[in-house]
Design a protein around this motif. Structure first.
Motif, PDB file in Angstrom:
ATOM      1  N   GLY A 140     -19.345   5.363 -20.340  1.00 30.00           N
ATOM      2  CA  GLY A 140     -19.600   3.909 -21.236  1.00 30.00           C
ATOM      3  C   GLY A 140     -19.099   4.160 -22.477  1.00 30.00           C
ATOM      4  O   GLY A 140     -18.959   2.781 -22.893  1.00 30.00           O
ATOM      5  N   VAL A 141     -18.682   4.852 -23.037  1.00 29.19           N
ATOM      6  CA  VAL A 141     -18.280   4.887 -24.306  1.00 29.19           C
ATOM      7  C   VAL A 141     -16.853   5.311 -24.284  1.00 29.19           C
ATOM      8  O   VAL A 141     -16.015   4.716 -24.909  1.00 29.19           O
ATOM      9  N   THR A 142     -16.330   6.577 -23.689  1.00 27.59           N
ATOM     10  CA  THR A 142     -15.420   6.882 -23.919  1.00 27.59           C
ATOM     11  C   THR A 142     -14.088   6.125 -22.905  1.00 27.59           C
ATOM     12  O   THR A 142     -12.845   6.175 -23.368  1.00 27.59           O
ATOM     13  N   ARG A 143     -14.692   5.630 -21.814  1.00 27.30           N
ATOM     14  CA  ARG A 143     -13.774   5.020 -20.821  1.00 27.30           C
ATOM     15  C   ARG A 143     -12.443   5.853 -20.269  1.00 27.30           C
ATOM     16  O   ARG A 143     -11.368   5.237 -20.136  1.00 27.30           O
ATOM     17  N   GLU A 144     -12.968   7.086 -20.198  1.00 31.24           N
ATOM     18  CA  GLU A 144     -11.822   8.050 -19.871  1.00 31.24           C
ATOM     19  C   GLU A 144     -12.415   8.883 -18.660  1.00 31.24           C
ATOM     20  O   GLU A 144     -13.605   9.326 -18.764  1.00 31.24           O
ATOM     21  N   VAL A 145     -11.784   9.006 -17.749  1.00 30.45           N
ATOM     22  CA  VAL A 145     -11.841   9.879 -16.446  1.00 30.45           C
ATOM     23  C   VAL A 145     -10.842  11.002 -16.270  1.00 30.45           C
ATOM     24  O   VAL A 145      -9.891  11.000 -16.846  1.00 30.45           O
ATOM     25  N   PHE A 146     -11.408  11.721 -15.663  1.00 32.23           N
ATOM     26  CA  PHE A 146     -10.528  13.146 -15.160  1.00 32.23           C
ATOM     27  C   PHE A 146     -10.539  13.473 -13.635  1.00 32.23           C
ATOM     28  O   PHE A 146     -11.715  12.947 -13.075  1.00 32.23           O
ATOM     29  N   SER A 147      -9.329  13.641 -13.030  1.00 36.79           N
ATOM     30  CA  SER A 147      -9.521  13.622 -11.677  1.00 36.79           C
ATOM     31  C   SER A 147      -9.216  15.026 -11.098  1.00 36.79           C
ATOM     32  O   SER A 147      -8.267  15.636 -11.903  1.00 36.79           O
ATOM     33  N   HIS A 179      -6.959   3.338  -9.074  1.00 33.53           N
ATOM     34  CA  HIS A 179      -7.292   2.225  -8.803  1.00 33.53           C
ATOM     35  C   HIS A 179      -8.679   1.825  -8.987  1.00 33.53           C
ATOM     36  O   HIS A 179      -9.051   0.818  -9.762  1.00 33.53           O
ATOM     37  N   LEU A 180      -9.763   2.850  -8.581  1.00 33.28           N
ATOM     38  CA  LEU A 180     -11.000   2.586  -8.753  1.00 33.28           C
ATOM     39  C   LEU A 180     -11.299   2.732 -10.396  1.00 33.28           C
ATOM     40  O   LEU A 180     -12.245   1.945 -10.747  1.00 33.28           O
ATOM     41  N   ALA A 181     -10.581   3.646 -10.970  1.00 30.57           N
ATOM     42  CA  ALA A 181     -10.876   3.843 -12.308  1.00 30.57           C
ATOM     43  C   ALA A 181     -10.586   2.740 -13.253  1.00 30.57           C
ATOM     44  O   ALA A 181     -10.994   2.446 -13.947  1.00 30.57           O
ATOM     45  N   PHE A 182      -9.158   2.405 -13.221  1.00 28.70           N
ATOM     46  CA  PHE A 182      -8.706   1.418 -13.949  1.00 28.70           C
ATOM     47  C   PHE A 182      -9.228  -0.156 -13.572  1.00 28.70           C
ATOM     48  O   PHE A 182      -9.345  -0.955 -14.297  1.00 28.70           O
ATOM     49  N   HIS A 183      -9.095  -0.532 -12.325  1.00 36.17           N
ATOM     50  CA  HIS A 183      -9.514  -1.716 -11.691  1.00 36.17           C
ATOM     51  C   HIS A 183     -10.828  -2.215 -11.347  1.00 36.17           C
ATOM     52  O   HIS A 183     -11.547  -2.910 -11.912  1.00 36.17           O
ATOM     53  N   GLY A 184     -11.567  -0.826 -11.041  1.00 35.82           N
ATOM     54  CA  GLY A 184     -12.806  -1.066 -10.576  1.00 35.82           C
ATOM     55  C   GLY A 184     -13.942  -0.677 -11.964  1.00 35.82           C
ATOM     56  O   GLY A 184     -14.786  -1.480 -12.137  1.00 35.82           O
ATOM     57  N   LEU A 185     -13.705   0.111 -12.615  1.00 36.05           N
ATOM     58  CA  LEU A 185     -14.764   0.753 -13.549  1.00 36.05           C
ATOM     59  C   LEU A 185     -14.327   0.294 -14.976  1.00 36.05           C
ATOM     60  O   LEU A 185     -14.965   0.625 -16.047  1.00 36.05           O
ATOM     61  N   GLY A 186     -13.010   0.110 -15.243  1.00 34.43           N
ATOM     62  CA  GLY A 186     -12.551  -0.451 -16.608  1.00 34.43           C
ATOM     63  C   GLY A 186     -12.217   0.707 -17.472  1.00 34.43           C
ATOM     64  O   GLY A 186     -12.334   0.513 -18.727  1.00 34.43           O
ATOM     65  N   ARG A 231      -9.838   3.067 -19.776  1.00 34.73           N
ATOM     66  CA  ARG A 231      -8.815   2.933 -20.346  1.00 34.73           C
ATOM     67  C   ARG A 231      -7.563   4.260 -20.189  1.00 34.73           C
ATOM     68  O   ARG A 231      -6.398   4.041 -20.467  1.00 34.73           O
ATOM     69  N   TYR A 232      -8.240   5.277 -19.824  1.00 37.39           N
ATOM     70  CA  TYR A 232      -7.193   6.322 -19.728  1.00 37.39           C
ATOM     71  C   TYR A 232      -7.839   7.189 -18.612  1.00 37.39           C
ATOM     72  O   TYR A 232      -8.999   7.476 -18.422  1.00 37.39           O
ATOM     73  N   ALA A 233      -6.610   7.912 -17.890  1.00 42.40           N
ATOM     74  CA  ALA A 233      -7.112   8.765 -16.982  1.00 42.40           C
ATOM     75  C   ALA A 233      -6.551  10.124 -17.118  1.00 42.40           C
ATOM     76  O   ALA A 233      -5.183  10.034 -17.525  1.00 42.40           O
ATOM     77  N   THR A 234      -7.065  11.291 -16.973  1.00 37.76           N
ATOM     78  CA  THR A 234      -6.449  12.481 -17.647  1.00 37.76           C
ATOM     79  C   THR A 234      -6.500  13.503 -16.291  1.00 37.76           C
ATOM     80  O   THR A 234      -7.224  13.246 -15.217  1.00 37.76           O
ATOM     81  N   SER A 235      -5.715  14.570 -16.225  1.00 39.33           N
ATOM     82  CA  SER A 235      -5.423  15.428 -15.220  1.00 39.33           C
ATOM     83  C   SER A 235      -4.957  16.693 -15.891  1.00 39.33           C
ATOM     84  O   SER A 235      -4.794  16.829 -16.969  1.00 39.33           O
ATOM     85  N   LEU A 282      -2.231  16.141 -18.715  1.00 41.56           N
ATOM     86  CA  LEU A 282      -1.729  15.007 -18.604  1.00 41.56           C
ATOM     87  C   LEU A 282      -2.554  13.800 -18.894  1.00 41.56           C
ATOM     88  O   LEU A 282      -3.869  13.951 -18.570  1.00 41.56           O
ATOM     89  N   ARG A 283      -2.024  12.526 -19.025  1.00 40.22           N
ATOM     90  CA  ARG A 283      -2.803  11.428 -19.617  1.00 40.22           C
ATOM     91  C   ARG A 283      -2.170  10.150 -18.952  1.00 40.22           C
ATOM     92  O   ARG A 283      -0.817  10.232 -19.244  1.00 40.22           O
ATOM     93  N   LEU A 284      -2.781   9.150 -18.292  1.00 37.57           N
ATOM     94  CA  LEU A 284      -2.244   7.807 -18.011  1.00 37.57           C
ATOM     95  C   LEU A 284      -2.930   6.598 -18.704  1.00 37.57           C
ATOM     96  O   LEU A 284      -4.264   6.941 -18.627  1.00 37.57           O
ATOM     97  N   SER A 285      -2.279   5.833 -19.354  1.00 39.62           N
ATOM     98  CA  SER A 285      -3.100   4.535 -19.906  1.00 39.62           C
ATOM     99  C   SER A 285      -3.190   3.525 -18.832  1.00 39.62           C
ATOM    100  O   SER A 285      -2.204   3.391 -18.142  1.00 39.62           O
ATOM    101  N   ARG A 286      -4.225   2.790 -18.692  1.00 39.44           N
ATOM    102  CA  ARG A 286      -4.425   1.548 -18.133  1.00 39.44           C
ATOM    103  C   ARG A 286      -3.012   0.732 -18.337  1.00 39.44           C
ATOM    104  O   ARG A 286      -2.496   0.092 -17.211  1.00 39.44           O
ATOM    105  N   ASP A 287      -2.694   0.786 -19.545  1.00 44.77           N
ATOM    106  CA  ASP A 287      -1.398  -0.014 -19.895  1.00 44.77           C
ATOM    107  C   ASP A 287       0.037   0.285 -18.829  1.00 44.77           C
ATOM    108  O   ASP A 287       0.682  -0.437 -18.812  1.00 44.77           O
ATOM    109  N   ASP A 288       0.031   1.569 -18.520  1.00 39.57           N
ATOM    110  CA  ASP A 288       0.955   2.182 -17.881  1.00 39.57           C
ATOM    111  C   ASP A 288       0.775   2.036 -16.423  1.00 39.57           C
ATOM    112  O   ASP A 288       1.792   2.779 -15.490  1.00 39.57           O
ATOM    113  N   TRP A 289      -0.215   1.482 -15.895  1.00 34.09           N
ATOM    114  CA  TRP A 289      -0.796   1.911 -14.404  1.00 34.09           C
ATOM    115  C   TRP A 289      -0.448   0.393 -13.575  1.00 34.09           C
ATOM    116  O   TRP A 289      -1.085  -0.605 -14.221  1.00 34.09           O
TER     117      TRP A 289
END
Length: 213
Positions: free
Chosen positions: A101-108, A131-138, A140-144, A182-189
């Motif tokens: 809720g604060v970081t808006r960052e997920v890991f897969s 898609h769930l992370a960026f479109h469903g949960l809002g 900002r970043y996804a890491t792996s 590795l890191r992916l921004s919502r802006d790049d997805w």
């Protein structure tokens, strides 16, 4: 279950369905683990759970999901989906968040039964949770991350647009081994066509997301 709506959450893609597993699904997933997840001469995981005997791998797989459900909180959650391809459970794809809720960052993280490698399933199931992370949960970043000698996982990340985010050294079976973060921004997805999220709304508080987020 009315009090655990996550069991109704599903992600669908042109070829796959991702869902929290039923007990039968967990039996099938345990069978995939017992059959083998990777070449026995390599170790793609920081925790070498695949070194056990087949029955031990199956039991460990089931226990992991029970533990993830039992320890879930909006501040710290792991959401391990089973991946279903042509009616068969073939592997698991996880999405996790800490203080999301604060970081808006997920890991897969994920694994796929060895006999299903090389079919593009790994890329499609990772794209589903993005898609769930960026479109469903809002998010900002996804890491792996992956060991530098795990070209298959790194290829999926490159294909989906992740950028290198540093190197970390782990103890892998008593030897140092480098992991590429590795890191992916919502802006790049951009979500591919045909990816859908089902019954997410009642689950949002469990992810630490308000309905108005």
């Amino acid at each position: 279950m009315r009090n655990w709506p996550l069991f109704r959450l599903r992600l669908t893609t042109p070829r796959l369905e991702l869902r929290l597993p039923s007990l039968d699904d967990l039996d099938d997933l345990g069978d995939r683990a017992a059959e083998g997840v990777h070449d026995p001469d390599v170790m793609p995981f920081v925790f070498p759970w695949t070194h056990g005997e087949p029955a031990d791998r199956a039991r460990t797989t089931v226990q992991y999901h029970f533990r993830a459900w039992g320890e879930w909180s909006p501040e710290s959650w792991k959401c391990p989906f089973v991946v279903v391809f042509e009616g068969q459970v073939v592997g698991t794809q996880e999405l996790a968040g800490t203080d999301f809720g604060v970081t808006r960052e997920v890991f897969s993280g994920s694994w796929l039964g060895r006999r299903f490698h090389g079919m593009g399933i790994g890329t499609e199931m990772r794209a589903a949770v993005l898609h769930l992370a960026f479109h469903g949960l809002g998010a900002r970043y996804a890491t792996s991350g992956a060991f530098t000698d795990n070209p298959a996982s790194l290829a999926i990340s490159r294909k989906l647009g992740y950028a290198a985010d540093g190197v970390q050294v782990h103890n892998r079976l008593g030897e140092p081994a480098e992991t590429l973060r590795l890191r992916l921004s919502r802006d790049d997805w951009t979500t591919p066509a045909g990816f859908l999220i089902h019954d997410l709304e009642p689950c949002l508080p469990l992810f630490g997301v308000s309905r108005t987020a």
